[in-house]
Motif scaffolding. Structure first.
Motif, mmCIF file in Angstrom:
data_model
loop_
_atom_site.group_PDB
_atom_site.id
_atom_site.type_symbol
_atom_site.label_atom_id
_atom_site.label_comp_id
_atom_site.label_asym_id
_atom_site.label_seq_id
_atom_site.Cartn_x
_atom_site.Cartn_y
_atom_site.Cartn_z
ATOM 1 N N LEU A 70 -37.520 -81.465 51.889
ATOM 2 C CA LEU A 70 -36.856 -81.073 53.132
ATOM 3 C C LEU A 70 -35.352 -81.331 53.049
ATOM 4 O O LEU A 70 -34.552 -80.546 53.559
ATOM 5 N N ALA A 71 -34.962 -82.428 52.396
ATOM 6 C CA ALA A 71 -33.536 -82.730 52.239
ATOM 7 C C ALA A 71 -32.843 -81.679 51.379
ATOM 8 O O ALA A 71 -31.696 -81.287 51.658
ATOM 9 N N GLU A 72 -33.515 -81.213 50.345
ATOM 10 C CA GLU A 72 -32.935 -80.183 49.484
ATOM 11 C C GLU A 72 -32.759 -78.876 50.247
ATOM 12 O O GLU A 72 -31.741 -78.183 50.085
ATOM 13 N N MET A 81 -45.429 -88.371 50.386
ATOM 14 C CA MET A 81 -44.509 -88.511 51.512
ATOM 15 C C MET A 81 -43.055 -88.484 51.040
ATOM 16 O O MET A 81 -42.202 -87.836 51.651
ATOM 17 N N LEU A 82 -42.768 -89.169 49.931
ATOM 18 C CA LEU A 82 -41.395 -89.205 49.433
ATOM 19 C C LEU A 82 -40.939 -87.842 48.922
ATOM 20 O O LEU A 82 -39.814 -87.417 49.181
ATOM 21 N N ILE A 83 -41.798 -87.174 48.211
ATOM 22 C CA ILE A 83 -41.385 -85.882 47.662
ATOM 23 C C ILE A 83 -41.262 -84.841 48.774
ATOM 24 O O ILE A 83 -40.458 -83.908 48.678
ATOM 25 N N LEU A 84 -42.017 -85.014 49.864
ATOM 26 C CA LEU A 84 -41.868 -84.138 51.021
ATOM 27 C C LEU A 84 -40.503 -84.337 51.665
ATOM 28 O O LEU A 84 -39.821 -83.368 52.025
ATOM 29 N N VAL A 85 -40.091 -85.600 51.791
ATOM 30 C CA VAL A 85 -38.768 -85.897 52.349
ATOM 31 C C VAL A 85 -37.669 -85.293 51.471
ATOM 32 O O VAL A 85 -36.710 -84.693 51.963
ATOM 33 N N GLU A 90 -41.853 -78.970 42.806
ATOM 34 C CA GLU A 90 -42.138 -79.947 43.850
ATOM 35 C C GLU A 90 -43.261 -79.481 44.768
ATOM 36 O O GLU A 90 -44.116 -80.287 45.183
ATOM 37 N N LEU A 91 -43.287 -78.202 45.094
ATOM 38 C CA LEU A 91 -44.364 -77.668 45.922
ATOM 39 C C LEU A 91 -45.719 -77.833 45.241
ATOM 40 O O LEU A 91 -46.696 -78.299 45.857
ATOM 41 N N PHE A 92 -45.775 -77.464 43.972
ATOM 42 C CA PHE A 92 -47.024 -77.615 43.227
ATOM 43 C C PHE A 92 -47.421 -79.087 43.118
ATOM 44 O O PHE A 92 -48.605 -79.426 43.207
ATOM 45 N N ALA A 93 -46.443 -79.957 42.922
ATOM 46 C CA ALA A 93 -46.738 -81.383 42.800
ATOM 47 C C ALA A 93 -47.343 -81.933 44.087
ATOM 48 O O ALA A 93 -48.286 -82.736 44.046
#
Length: 248
Positions: free
Chosen positions: A96-98, A89-93, A232-235
């Motif tokens: 999107l912020a990037e 959830m955090l890395i998704l946020v 990040e996508l792969f993660a």
């Protein structure tokens, strides 16, 4: 077979999160490097709110990536579903912020044009007023990069500086050797320079000087951003695969 696949995903996720951890460390290093004021960079970005805010965005993103990389590594090794979901959830946020930051940078790119910098220089630059942030910032910039004006010394024509100092064509920081310890120009040479002697002043504009200096780093930053987004996508994919695979 499923166990081997799950184990492979776990270690792949650990590797990708370790790369995120390194990326966050790099961004933190860059942000701190600018804030400790090497070569007067802090003064340079202070004149433009977008650039100054960007430094703190880099610091914040670096800190978050640093933390998330650490959490992702722990979640993968320990196979903790709660930690994995929190990480996702955090890395998704962040992802999107990037993307939003990239879009905003594209939308507001006109604020970094030659024309805007030239208008601001003509309207606000005062010469040797060290109490004015805008003026002291430009003095630091011209001293650091041995340049004069945005495009050339001609930028000071019909400017606030000429209105305040009608007998001077350019400020003293545009004179060769001025501002460098042990290599300061004498009063006579400075006077000739400020009265219009092209041989004694820097004739290159600061816009070109700064762009030339940072050109390599801009491409490096763009390439790094693409790499970070891909990682990040792969993660996120590996986190969901590992989350669904645990206890199945």
């Amino acid at each position: 077979m499923e166990g081997d696949c799950l184990s492979c995903i776990k270690y792949l996720m650990f590797i990708f999160n370790f790369l995120i951890f390194l990326g966050g460390s790099f961004l933190l290093g860059v942000g701190v490097w600018v804030l400790v004021d090497p070569m007067g960079f802090r003064e340079m970005v202070a004149a433009n709110p977008l650039l100054f805010t960007g430094v703190y965005i880099i610091l914040a993103m670096g800190a978050m990536l640093f933390l998330l990389g650490f959490l992702g590594c722990c979640g993968a090794i320990r196979e903790n579903k709660s930690l994995l979901l929190f990480f996702f959830m955090l890395i998704l946020v962040i992802f999107l912020a990037e993307l939003a930051a990239a879009i905003l940078a594209f939308v507001f790119r006109e604020h970094l044009t030659r024309e805007k910098f030239t208008r601001d220089l003509k309207r606000h630059y005062q010469g040797h007023n060290n109490t004015d942030v805008f003026t002291s910032t430009w003095n630091a910039l011209m001293t650091t990069f041995d340049c004069c004006g945005v495009n050339s010394p001609d930028d000071f024509e019909e400017s606030l500086f000429r209105l305040l100092s009608p007998d001077k064509m350019v400020p003293g920081v545009c004179c060769q050797g001025n501002g460098h310890p042990g290599d300061a120009v004498d009063d006579l040479s400075r006077d000739e320079c400020q009265r219009g002697s092209m041989e004694l002043r820097y004739n290159k504009g600061c816009y070109s000087a700064v762009v030339d200096y940072f050109e390599t780093y801009i491409y490096m930053a763009g390439a790094l951003a693409i790499v970070v987004l891909t990682i990040e996508l792969f993660a996120m994919v590996f986190a969901m695969c590992l989350f669904r695979g645990i206890d199945q």
